[in-house]
Design a protein around this motif. Structure first.
Motif: not given
Length: 143
Positions: A90-93, A99-103, A128-129
């Motif tokens: 998801l982080l690379t999509d 979306m933020n990290m909490a989401e 994650p960031r």
């Protein structure tokens, strides 16, 4: 007596692990993967070893033994690995850029951002960031 009252620890093997038939262990391994991975139970925040055992029609000791012996992990680390794998996707999509990290954390099954960050760092060695920044593609001239 050892110096400074320090004794070396010996790793004990839980007796019940050796009592489970290897064929049953292999069968449970496949069924665990089916439930956790294919049915995506890892995304459920309150999914635990007890519920997995119920879904498999067995007990938590067997589930724990199979995860420990066949996956070389404990239940939490086993489940978190699937969550982190999905989070990395998801982080690379680009569709999830807003979306933020909490989401992201919530989508993949973590109940809070802190446990997400901790598990993510344990698996990847970065936050994650940092992962998102390192793996995002820079916009092209046409964008």
């Amino acid at each position: 007596m050892p110096k400074n009252n320090i004794t070396s620890q010996t790793k004990k093997e839980a007796a019940y692990r050796s009592l489970i038939n290897p064929k049953l262990m292999d069968e449970l391994k496949e069924r665990i993967l089916e439930v956790v991975l294919l049915k995506k139970k890892y995304k459920e925040k309150d999914y635990n070893a007890r519920r997995l055992a119920e879904d498999l029609g067995t007990n938590t000791r067997y589930v724990s033994a199979v995860i420990n012996v066949r996956f070389h992990s404990n239940y939490s680390a086993f489940i978190n690995k699937f969550r982190i794998d999905e989070a990395m996707t998801l982080l690379t999509d680009k569709r999830y850029d807003g979306m933020n990290m909490a989401e992201i954390s919530s989508i993949v099954g973590f109940s809070n951002r802190q446990s997400f960050y901790s598990a993510f760092y344990k698996v990847t060695g970065m936050t994650p960031r940092e992962y998102r920044l390192q793996h995002s593609t820079p916009p092209t001239a046409s964008e």
